[in-house]
Structure formats: C-alpha cells, structure tokens
Design an enzyme around this catalytic site. Sequence first.
Site, PDB file in Angstrom:
ATOM      1  N   SER A   8      45.757 -55.862  73.339  1.00 26.86           N
ATOM      2  CA  SER A   8      45.347 -55.342  71.969  1.00 26.86           C
ATOM      3  C   SER A   8      44.188 -54.404  72.040  1.00 26.86           C
ATOM      4  O   SER A   8      43.046 -54.243  72.441  1.00 26.86           O
ATOM      5  CB  SER A   8      44.723 -56.200  70.756  1.00 26.86           C
ATOM      6  OG  SER A   8      44.208 -55.625  69.804  1.00 26.86           O
ATOM      7  N   HIS A  33      49.684 -53.621  71.572  1.00 27.56           N
ATOM      8  CA  HIS A  33      49.613 -54.321  70.632  1.00 27.56           C
ATOM      9  C   HIS A  33      48.466 -53.412  69.704  1.00 27.56           C
ATOM     10  O   HIS A  33      47.444 -53.051  69.961  1.00 27.56           O
ATOM     11  CB  HIS A  33      49.078 -55.621  70.579  1.00 27.56           C
ATOM     12  CG  HIS A  33      48.737 -56.339  69.484  1.00 27.56           C
ATOM     13  ND1 HIS A  33      49.907 -57.173  68.755  1.00 27.56           N
ATOM     14  CD2 HIS A  33      47.735 -56.635  68.594  1.00 27.56           C
ATOM     15  CE1 HIS A  33      49.685 -57.796  67.788  1.00 27.56           C
ATOM     16  NE2 HIS A  33      48.460 -57.490  67.523  1.00 27.56           N
ATOM     17  N   ASP A  35      46.801 -52.931  66.287  1.00 27.24           N
ATOM     18  CA  ASP A  35      46.205 -53.815  64.866  1.00 27.24           C
ATOM     19  C   ASP A  35      45.977 -52.862  63.797  1.00 27.24           C
ATOM     20  O   ASP A  35      45.027 -52.033  63.940  1.00 27.24           O
ATOM     21  CB  ASP A  35      45.047 -54.710  65.207  1.00 27.24           C
ATOM     22  CG  ASP A  35      45.534 -55.720  66.131  1.00 27.24           C
ATOM     23  OD1 ASP A  35      46.373 -56.456  65.533  1.00 27.24           O
ATOM     24  OD2 ASP A  35      44.757 -56.094  67.182  1.00 27.24           O
ATOM     25  N   MET A  37      44.635 -52.048  59.995  1.00 28.53           N
ATOM     26  CA  MET A  37      44.197 -53.005  58.782  1.00 28.53           C
ATOM     27  C   MET A  37      43.548 -52.005  57.956  1.00 28.53           C
ATOM     28  O   MET A  37      43.226 -50.929  58.020  1.00 28.53           O
ATOM     29  CB  MET A  37      42.694 -53.579  59.505  1.00 28.53           C
ATOM     30  CG  MET A  37      42.826 -54.478  60.718  1.00 28.53           C
ATOM     31  SD  MET A  37      41.280 -55.229  61.425  1.00 28.53           S
ATOM     32  CE  MET A  37      41.773 -55.917  62.868  1.00 28.53           C
ATOM     33  N   HIS A  66      51.100 -54.474  64.408  1.00 28.34           N
ATOM     34  CA  HIS A  66      50.838 -55.683  63.595  1.00 28.34           C
ATOM     35  C   HIS A  66      50.155 -55.026  62.298  1.00 28.34           C
ATOM     36  O   HIS A  66      49.061 -54.531  62.363  1.00 28.34           O
ATOM     37  CB  HIS A  66      49.756 -56.325  64.293  1.00 28.34           C
ATOM     38  CG  HIS A  66      49.247 -57.674  63.823  1.00 28.34           C
ATOM     39  ND1 HIS A  66      48.022 -58.461  64.174  1.00 28.34           N
ATOM     40  CD2 HIS A  66      49.676 -58.320  62.350  1.00 28.34           C
ATOM     41  CE1 HIS A  66      47.807 -59.430  63.348  1.00 28.34           C
ATOM     42  NE2 HIS A  66      48.859 -59.213  62.327  1.00 28.34           N
ATOM     43  N   MET A  68      48.527 -55.632  59.136  1.00 28.31           N
ATOM     44  CA  MET A  68      47.641 -56.227  58.284  1.00 28.31           C
ATOM     45  C   MET A  68      46.962 -55.566  57.165  1.00 28.31           C
ATOM     46  O   MET A  68      45.889 -55.093  56.905  1.00 28.31           O
ATOM     47  CB  MET A  68      46.169 -56.579  59.291  1.00 28.31           C
ATOM     48  CG  MET A  68      46.626 -57.805  60.095  1.00 28.31           C
ATOM     49  SD  MET A  68      45.093 -57.857  61.277  1.00 28.31           S
ATOM     50  CE  MET A  68      45.487 -56.731  62.533  1.00 28.31           C
ATOM     51  N   MET A 137      48.712 -66.242  63.887  1.00 28.66           N
ATOM     52  CA  MET A 137      47.600 -65.923  63.894  1.00 28.66           C
ATOM     53  C   MET A 137      46.633 -67.057  64.555  1.00 28.66           C
ATOM     54  O   MET A 137      46.749 -68.271  63.809  1.00 28.66           O
ATOM     55  CB  MET A 137      46.679 -65.238  62.625  1.00 28.66           C
ATOM     56  CG  MET A 137      47.158 -64.201  62.428  1.00 28.66           C
ATOM     57  SD  MET A 137      47.218 -62.752  63.601  1.00 28.66           S
ATOM     58  CE  MET A 137      45.372 -62.707  64.042  1.00 28.66           C
ATOM     59  N   PHE A 143      39.025 -59.294  62.702  1.00 19.91           N
ATOM     60  CA  PHE A 143      38.384 -58.765  63.982  1.00 19.91           C
ATOM     61  C   PHE A 143      38.719 -59.369  65.293  1.00 19.91           C
ATOM     62  O   PHE A 143      39.474 -60.503  65.259  1.00 19.91           O
ATOM     63  CB  PHE A 143      36.935 -59.353  63.570  1.00 19.91           C
ATOM     64  CG  PHE A 143      36.214 -58.836  62.163  1.00 19.91           C
ATOM     65  CD1 PHE A 143      35.804 -57.781  62.040  1.00 19.91           C
ATOM     66  CD2 PHE A 143      36.474 -59.838  61.106  1.00 19.91           C
ATOM     67  CE1 PHE A 143      35.333 -57.325  60.694  1.00 19.91           C
ATOM     68  CE2 PHE A 143      36.073 -59.188  59.775  1.00 19.91           C
ATOM     69  CZ  PHE A 143      35.349 -57.930  59.731  1.00 19.91           C
ATOM     70  N   GLY A 144      38.309 -58.462  66.251  1.00 21.32           N
ATOM     71  CA  GLY A 144      38.478 -59.042  67.649  1.00 21.32           C
ATOM     72  C   GLY A 144      37.210 -60.153  67.982  1.00 21.32           C
ATOM     73  O   GLY A 144      36.226 -60.235  67.225  1.00 21.32           O
ATOM     74  N   ASP A 175      47.913 -64.723  68.554  1.00 23.53           N
ATOM     75  CA  ASP A 175      46.860 -63.349  68.519  1.00 23.53           C
ATOM     76  C   ASP A 175      45.709 -63.887  67.988  1.00 23.53           C
ATOM     77  O   ASP A 175      45.518 -64.619  67.020  1.00 23.53           O
ATOM     78  CB  ASP A 175      47.667 -62.561  67.462  1.00 23.53           C
ATOM     79  CG  ASP A 175      46.752 -61.232  67.444  1.00 23.53           C
ATOM     80  OD1 ASP A 175      45.853 -61.218  67.995  1.00 23.53           O
ATOM     81  OD2 ASP A 175      47.052 -60.357  66.417  1.00 23.53           O
ATOM     82  N   GLY A 176      44.785 -63.693  69.003  1.00 18.62           N
ATOM     83  CA  GLY A 176      43.294 -64.187  68.657  1.00 18.62           C
ATOM     84  C   GLY A 176      42.782 -65.281  69.540  1.00 18.62           C
ATOM     85  O   GLY A 176      43.330 -66.515  69.792  1.00 18.62           O
ATOM     86  N   GLY A 177      41.598 -64.752  70.094  1.00 18.16           N
ATOM     87  CA  GLY A 177      40.925 -65.745  70.982  1.00 18.16           C
ATOM     88  C   GLY A 177      41.332 -66.351  72.300  1.00 18.16           C
ATOM     89  O   GLY A 177      41.275 -67.276  72.609  1.00 18.16           O
ATOM     90  N   GLY A 197      42.766 -59.102  73.204  1.00 17.79           N
ATOM     91  CA  GLY A 197      41.912 -57.980  73.128  1.00 17.79           C
ATOM     92  C   GLY A 197      40.740 -58.033  73.978  1.00 17.79           C
ATOM     93  O   GLY A 197      40.625 -57.645  74.995  1.00 17.79           O
ATOM     94  N   SER A 198      39.559 -58.933  73.471  1.00 12.96           N
ATOM     95  CA  SER A 198      38.364 -58.753  74.145  1.00 12.96           C
ATOM     96  C   SER A 198      38.326 -59.333  75.566  1.00 12.96           C
ATOM     97  O   SER A 198      37.596 -58.841  76.331  1.00 12.96           O
ATOM     98  CB  SER A 198      37.165 -59.354  73.004  1.00 12.96           C
ATOM     99  OG  SER A 198      37.620 -60.287  72.617  1.00 12.96           O
TER     100      SER A 198
HETATM  101  C1  DX5 Z   1      42.445 -59.892  65.041  1.00  9.25           C
HETATM  102  C2  DX5 Z   1      43.784 -58.727  65.610  1.00  9.25           C
HETATM  103  C3  DX5 Z   1      43.796 -59.068  67.032  1.00  9.25           C
HETATM  104  C4  DX5 Z   1      42.704 -58.883  67.886  1.00  9.25           C
HETATM  105  C5  DX5 Z   1      42.707 -60.048  68.949  1.00  9.25           C
HETATM  106  O1  DX5 Z   1      43.051 -59.547  63.398  1.00  9.25           O
HETATM  107  O2  DX5 Z   1      45.064 -58.878  64.945  1.00  9.25           O
HETATM  108  O3  DX5 Z   1      45.035 -58.660  67.584  1.00  9.25           O
HETATM  109  O4  DX5 Z   1      42.694 -57.760  68.394  1.00  9.25           O
HETATM  110  O5  DX5 Z   1      41.517 -59.733  69.664  1.00  9.25           O
HETATM  111  P1  DX5 Z   1      40.933 -60.892  70.486  1.00  9.25           P
HETATM  112  O6  DX5 Z   1      41.638 -60.993  71.698  1.00  9.25           O
HETATM  113  O7  DX5 Z   1      39.602 -60.488  71.036  1.00  9.25           O
HETATM  114  O8  DX5 Z   1      40.658 -62.334  69.694  1.00  9.25           O
HETATM  115 ZN    ZN Z   2      47.023 -58.290  66.100  1.00 11.04          ZN
END
Ligand code: DX5
Ligand code: ZN
Length: 216
Positions: A8, A33, A35, A37, A66, A68, A137, A143-144, A175-177, A197-198
């Site tokens: 991401s 990916h 994101d 928002m 994606h 959002m 999700m 947020f990442g 997606d996420g964590g 992502g992170s």
């Molecule tokens: C969150 C995003 C994710 C985000 C994931 O709203 O949709 O794609 O970048 O980030 P990590 O991998 O850091 O949770």
């Molecule tokens: Zn995403």
Amino acid sequence: MKRLIAPSLLAANFNNLAADIEMINHSDADWIHCDIMDGVFVPNISFGIPVVEHISRIAAKPLDVHLMISDPDRFIVPFARAGASNLTVHWETCPHLHRTIGLIKDQGITASICLNPHTPVHLLEHMLPDLHMVLLMSVNPGFGGQKFIEETLVKVEILHEMILRKNPACLIEVDGGVNFETGRRLFDAGAHVLVVGSFVFTSENPAETISLLKKI
Ligand code: DX5
Ligand code: ZN
C-alpha cells in the site's frame, strides 16, 4: 492457491514516491494498492485522481485502487481513465451496489467490494457471482499502522466457503495490520491477496520483506 502481495502506497515516502514505485516494480509484489480517502466516509484524506494518473505512468504492476469515498459512482470513470486495473468500492457506501459493480465493469476493468470490520460477509452472498474480489478490512479504514482485528480470520473462513459455492474464481483480499504473523494466518484461513503498508515500508529492506511475505 494464489498468494499475492499488494504493497500500500499510503505508507510510502511521498517526498519521493517514484523511488518507492520503482522498488515495487523491481520487487516480487503483484499489485500496487492505492488508498483513496475523502475525509467523509473515512476520517482522513489521502490522494486522488491526478496522483493515481501519475503513479500509473511509472507503475509496472496493476493498480489496485481502494475507494474509501462516499458516492463512488461519481468517480468510477475518472479513476478508470487514470489507470486503475481494479476498483474496489465499500459495501457501506453503495445503495445500488449491483449497478455500481456494472459501471466499473463497463470501463473494462475488474470490480471488487470491500467490507468494513463490522459488516458481515453473508451480505455479499448474491453479489459474489459478479465480483473479481472481496476486500475484507482488518482495521477500521482511514489510517495505516493500526492493529489487526482478530475476528477478520473468521470472516475469511466463512467467505472462503461462500466463494467455493458461488464463484470459485473470486479472490479474497485483506487490508490492515498485516505482518508475517497475521499474514501467515490469513493465507492459511483462505486469503489470496494481502495488502501491506507500514510493515513493508518501515522495514529495513522493503523489497526483501515483500519477497518474504510471499513465502510465509
Ligand atoms: C487503511 C488502508 C490500508 C492501509 C494499510 O484504511 O485501506 O490499505 O494502507 O496499512 P497497514 O498495512 O499499515 O495497516
Ligand atoms: Zn486499502
């Protein structure tokens, strides 16, 4: 079973985005990916159509976009023109989901639906035959760097059983964590695609982390 990794860009270095896209281009990543928002559906604003267009000019991998955003129908054509290979809309933002999915497919790209952590997978039962992918999700979107929600694993298992019945070609993305530990459990539960992502971008060697994620 397919095991795909979609880094991401939300966690990339926006002062030098081209360098991070180059890294992904040369890595084992499958997709990129993006994101999007809007500050309305989610409590954050990221980037929009012109940035996606610039990303697509240098990206060597498909753009997994994606959305959002509220009322995504208004922006499907512009994002498709900007270079999206796949557009994912949120179930929670689409009162006429079947029409929205048709609109995405009319652009000649793949169409997918995302569910927030509280939205049960059975609500997609009658949409599965029309979908390229379901995105679950595993954090609240916006947020990442958030903590993985454990209940997602149960949702992956239920969805996996549903897609075998309704559309075995449909992919499950989460997606996420995601990290090595949550990622392994997600793949084992039946996920096909992990958005990361992170965990990738804060690692010492992001390209190597991507390769390792594909082998967990
Ligand atoms: C969150 C995003 C994710 C985000 C994931 O709203 O949709 O794609 O970048 O980030 P990590 O991998 O850091 O949770
Ligand atoms: Zn995403």
